[in-house]
Motif scaffolding. Structure first.
Motif, PDB file in Angstrom:
ATOM      1  N   ARG A   1      45.474  49.197  36.008  1.00 44.12           N
ATOM      2  CA  ARG A   1      44.309  49.006  36.889  1.00 44.12           C
ATOM      3  C   ARG A   1      44.552  49.657  38.256  1.00 44.12           C
ATOM      4  NH1 ARG A   1      44.881  43.519  38.329  1.00 44.12           N
ATOM      5  NH2 ARG A   1      46.172  44.398  39.977  1.00 44.12           N
TER       6      ARG A   1
ATOM      7  N   HIS B   1      52.539  47.280  42.392  1.00 43.61           N
ATOM      8  CA  HIS B   1      53.748  46.665  42.949  1.00 43.61           C
ATOM      9  C   HIS B   1      54.765  46.325  41.870  1.00 43.61           C
ATOM     10  CE1 HIS B   1      52.364  42.673  41.727  1.00 43.61           C
ATOM     11  NE2 HIS B   1      51.183  43.039  42.154  1.00 43.61           N
TER      12      HIS B   1
ATOM     13  N   ARG C   1      43.290  39.501  27.149  1.00 41.13           N
ATOM     14  CA  ARG C   1      43.441  39.592  28.613  1.00 41.13           C
ATOM     15  C   ARG C   1      42.154  39.189  29.323  1.00 41.13           C
ATOM     16  NH1 ARG C   1      48.298  42.124  29.980  1.00 41.13           N
ATOM     17  NH2 ARG C   1      49.485  42.510  28.077  1.00 41.13           N
ATOM     18  N   ASP C   2      42.263  38.864  30.603  1.00 36.90           N
ATOM     19  CA  ASP C   2      41.139  38.193  31.265  1.00 36.90           C
ATOM     20  C   ASP C   2      39.941  39.093  31.597  1.00 36.90           C
ATOM     21  OD1 ASP C   2      42.713  39.415  33.212  1.00 36.90           O
ATOM     22  OD2 ASP C   2      43.120  37.580  34.354  1.00 36.90           O
TER      23      ASP C   2
ATOM     24  N   ASN D   1      41.648  44.577  33.813  1.00 35.82           N
ATOM     25  CA  ASN D   1      43.040  44.207  33.534  1.00 35.82           C
ATOM     26  C   ASN D   1      43.406  44.433  32.075  1.00 35.82           C
ATOM     27  OD1 ASN D   1      43.385  43.351  36.130  1.00 35.82           O
ATOM     28  ND2 ASN D   1      43.186  41.163  35.686  1.00 35.82           N
TER      29      ASN D   1
ATOM     30  N   ASP E   1      40.979  29.059  29.333  1.00 34.85           N
ATOM     31  CA  ASP E   1      41.932  28.970  30.445  1.00 34.85           C
ATOM     32  C   ASP E   1      41.155  29.014  31.760  1.00 34.85           C
ATOM     33  OD1 ASP E   1      43.843  29.258  32.375  1.00 34.85           O
ATOM     34  OD2 ASP E   1      44.673  31.143  31.623  1.00 34.85           O
TER      35      ASP E   1
ATOM     36  N   ARG F   1      41.502  31.378  34.947  1.00 32.10           N
ATOM     37  CA  ARG F   1      40.801  32.670  35.042  1.00 32.10           C
ATOM     38  C   ARG F   1      39.635  32.611  36.031  1.00 32.10           C
ATOM     39  NH1 ARG F   1      40.929  33.058  28.537  1.00 32.10           N
ATOM     40  NH2 ARG F   1      43.128  33.675  28.344  1.00 32.10           N
TER      41      ARG F   1
ATOM     42  N   ARG G   1      41.244  33.367  39.210  1.00 30.30           N
ATOM     43  CA  ARG G   1      41.702  34.761  39.183  1.00 30.30           C
ATOM     44  C   ARG G   1      40.524  35.712  39.424  1.00 30.30           C
ATOM     45  NH1 ARG G   1      46.610  36.410  36.991  1.00 30.30           N
ATOM     46  NH2 ARG G   1      45.643  38.149  35.880  1.00 30.30           N
TER      47      ARG G   1
ATOM     48  N   ARG H   1      39.830  35.677  43.017  1.00 31.12           N
ATOM     49  CA  ARG H   1      40.881  36.375  43.774  1.00 31.12           C
ATOM     50  C   ARG H   1      40.736  37.894  43.646  1.00 31.12           C
ATOM     51  NH1 ARG H   1      46.040  38.269  42.143  1.00 31.12           N
ATOM     52  NH2 ARG H   1      46.230  36.810  40.394  1.00 31.12           N
TER      53      ARG H   1
ATOM     54  N   ARG I   1      40.026  40.452  46.619  1.00 36.51           N
ATOM     55  CA  ARG I   1      41.040  41.453  46.939  1.00 36.51           C
ATOM     56  C   ARG I   1      40.475  42.863  46.856  1.00 36.51           C
ATOM     57  NH1 ARG I   1      46.089  43.290  43.278  1.00 36.51           N
ATOM     58  NH2 ARG I   1      46.430  41.081  42.899  1.00 36.51           N
TER      59      ARG I   1
HETATM   60  P1  ATP Z   1      48.696  41.385  40.425  1.00 40.61           P
HETATM   61  O1  ATP Z   1      48.597  42.719  41.089  1.00 40.61           O
HETATM   62  O2  ATP Z   1      48.111  40.278  41.213  1.00 40.61           O
HETATM   63  O3  ATP Z   1      50.047  41.087  39.871  1.00 40.61           O
HETATM   64  P2  ATP Z   1      48.023  41.557  37.659  1.00 40.61           P
HETATM   65  O4  ATP Z   1      46.790  42.039  36.977  1.00 40.61           O
HETATM   66  O5  ATP Z   1      49.283  42.274  37.382  1.00 40.61           O
HETATM   67  O6  ATP Z   1      47.686  41.531  39.204  1.00 40.61           O
HETATM   68  P3  ATP Z   1      49.358  39.217  36.667  1.00 40.61           P
HETATM   69  O7  ATP Z   1      49.136  37.777  36.945  1.00 40.61           O
HETATM   70  O8  ATP Z   1      50.655  39.823  37.053  1.00 40.61           O
HETATM   71  O9  ATP Z   1      48.155  40.020  37.321  1.00 40.61           O
HETATM   72  O10 ATP Z   1      49.097  39.397  35.106  1.00 40.61           O
HETATM   73  C1  ATP Z   1      49.373  40.605  34.401  1.00 40.61           C
HETATM   74  C2  ATP Z   1      48.301  40.845  33.345  1.00 40.61           C
HETATM   75  O11 ATP Z   1      48.301  39.782  32.392  1.00 40.61           O
HETATM   76  C3  ATP Z   1      46.882  40.879  33.881  1.00 40.61           C
HETATM   77  O12 ATP Z   1      46.534  42.182  34.328  1.00 40.61           O
HETATM   78  C4  ATP Z   1      46.082  40.461  32.675  1.00 40.61           C
HETATM   79  O13 ATP Z   1      45.915  41.528  31.785  1.00 40.61           O
HETATM   80  C5  ATP Z   1      46.982  39.447  32.012  1.00 40.61           C
HETATM   81  N1  ATP Z   1      46.734  38.058  32.428  1.00 40.61           N
HETATM   82  C6  ATP Z   1      47.374  37.391  33.408  1.00 40.61           C
HETATM   83  N2  ATP Z   1      46.949  36.119  33.513  1.00 40.61           N
HETATM   84  C7  ATP Z   1      46.009  35.964  32.545  1.00 40.61           C
HETATM   85  C8  ATP Z   1      45.201  34.882  32.115  1.00 40.61           C
HETATM   86  N3  ATP Z   1      45.279  33.691  32.741  1.00 40.61           N
HETATM   87  N4  ATP Z   1      44.359  35.089  31.091  1.00 40.61           N
HETATM   88  C9  ATP Z   1      44.301  36.301  30.476  1.00 40.61           C
HETATM   89  N5  ATP Z   1      45.030  37.353  30.827  1.00 40.61           N
HETATM   90  C10 ATP Z   1      45.878  37.210  31.845  1.00 40.61           C
END
Ligand code: ATP
Ligand code: MG
Length: 415
Positions: free
Chosen positions: A31, A40, A114-115, A119, A157, A160, A163, A166, A170
């Motif tokens: 993403r 990061h 995935r959510d 993502n 869940d 989400r 999330r 957020r 962001r």
């Molecule tokens: P960040 O930059 O905040 O880390 P991120 O997208 O990497 O953003 P993470 O919490 O590290 O967020 O989660 C990694 C990936 O896992 C997400 O991009 C998403 O695809 C999946 N994911 C995380 N939490 C959930 C959830 N509660 N339900 C479904 N998919 C999730």
């Protein structure tokens, strides 16, 4: 579409591929690349089971992060990489965690759990972008949209929901309509989310570039997790609150203070209520103390001539933050010109810097007299501390010089 992945990530992908597995960078890092940001961290997903991964990365440093869920962390060229087997989730009966997870060989299946669409993309140099749910298009248009049926996804869940808020805050992406409706309808499910997770997501939301927009759009979600805020969100102070959040720097403490400063009947009461909410969210002592103090001192006298006394009362760090909170409050007040506010703020920062540079007295330690001197004057017990405090206050107010003779003299005259 070609993305430039860091060398350790490319190395991990090709090692898995050379062993006959498929492997991708996935989730947040894809993403961020698509959006043109620097990720990061990097998550990798693969068809290899954890046992096969351990064979592939034999000889490398690995950390068994969550083998049961299919995750192994591998350190390649000093970079920690979380590598997870493609998986699909079983039923969710607690509104938060899947009852079971099952490994699968297809990346599309993994992406479908995935959510949000943004993502749910995977990438490898070999296969290119895998984007079955239109994540790239949603990145381009700038929307937060659930993968699949949003009501079901939030039902599985409830985290989400937060999330979504957020990410919306962001990235400054609005939440797509059906997803937004499901968020409002599903908000009661937030009771299944731990207070710590709620705290972490709210902190992320508040520090976002569009925090105020998201709060304005979803006050009922805020009320669901912090019912104490209902009088605030329903009242006329809510808009002022949102403008203060907007005007405050994107800093954890200042954004929380801006968010909670009007939650009670006055500064003192707001501070107490803020403390009890932050405690309920199991925040760290540092966050609780800092935010509570900022809220309680929000109306303090911050004229340059009062700065030394304020320094004595709250210390340099808090005073620096308080200056910025006050700047945000004045901006939110919309009664003064931005120029005047900026000028005053600059003057206060300069004054604070100058006081610290000239070693201005604001602690008992810096006073040129001490407890022994007071005892020599015949003072006993609590009177010693009380007298020293009175002297310090007078010095900080500029009513007495921090001069030994003058202070001893004044101490003698103190009843
Ligand atoms: P960040 O930059 O905040 O880390 P991120 O997208 O990497 O953003 P993470 O919490 O590290 O967020 O989660 C990694 C990936 O896992 C997400 O991009 C998403 O695809 C999946 N994911 C995380 N939490 C959930 C959830 N509660 N339900 C479904 N998919 C999730
Ligand atoms: Mg991440």
């Amino acid at each position: 579409m070609r993305l430039t992945l860091p060398k350790p990530v490319e190395a991990a992908l090709s090692r898995l591929e050379n062993a006959g597995f498929s492997a991708y960078a996935v989730g947040g890092c894809v993403r961020d690349h698509v959006l043109g940001f620097t990720p990061h961290d990097y998550d990798i997903c693969t068809s290899a089971t954890p046992e096969r991964m351990q064979e592939v990365f034999k000889g490398e440093r690995t950390i068994e992060t969550g083998l049961k869920h299919g995750t192994l962390t591998v350190l390649l060229f000093g970079m920690p990489l979380e590598i997870t087997t493609f998986r699909v989730d079983g039923a969710y009966s607690d509104g938060r965690h899947p009852d079971s997870v099952r490994f699968t060989a297809r990346v599309e299946d993994d992406l479908s759990r995935r959510d949000f669409t943004i993502n749910a993309m995977a990438y490898s140099p070999k296969a290119g972008l895998v984007d079955p749910f239109g994540g790239q298009e949603d990145c381009r248009r700038g929307v937060i949209r659930c993968v699949g049926n949003p009501v079901e996804r939030f039902g599985e869940d409830a985290l989400r929901i937060l999330r979504a808020l957020r990410f919306s805050a962001r990235l400054g992406f609005p939440v797509e309509e059906a997803t937004a409706r499901a968020i409002r309808e599903g908000r009661a499910q937030l009771c299944h989310v731990s207070r710590e997770r709620i705290a972490a997501e709210l902190s992320g939301l508040l520090q976002g570039r569009d925090a105020s927009g998201v709060l304005r759009q979803f006050p009922e979600v805020i009320e669901a997790v912090l019912p104490e805020l209902q009088p605030l969100t329903a009242g006329e102070q809510w808009e002022t609150t949102l403008r203060t959040v907007d005007a405050a720097p994107k800093d954890l403490y200042l954004r929380w203070a801006a968010f909670l400063r009007l939650c009670g009947t006055d500064a003192e009461n707001s501070g107490r209520l803020a403390l009890s909410m932050l405690r309920g969210l199991k925040m760290s002592t540092k966050i609780m103390d800092t935010v509570t103090e900022l809220v309680q001192w929000q109306a303090a006298d911050l004229r340059p001539e009062a700065m030394q006394e304020m320094l004595m009362r709250v210390g340099p760090d808090r005073l620096g933050q308080l200056i910025l909170l006050r700047q945000a409050m004045r901006t939110a007040g919309q009664k003064e010109s931005p120029d005047a506010i900026a000028r005053d703020t600059e003057a206060l920062k300069e004054k604070l810097k100058a006081l610290l540079a000239e070693n201005a007295c604001y602690t008992l330690r810096q006073l040129t007299v001490n407890g022994k001197d007071m005892a020599a004057l015949g003072l006993r017990g609590p009177a010693i501390g009380e007298t020293l405090h009175t002297l310090l206050l007078q010095v900080a107010r500029g009513q007495l010089p921090n001069d030994r003779e003058a202070l001893l003299d004044a101490a003698k005259r103190t009843p």
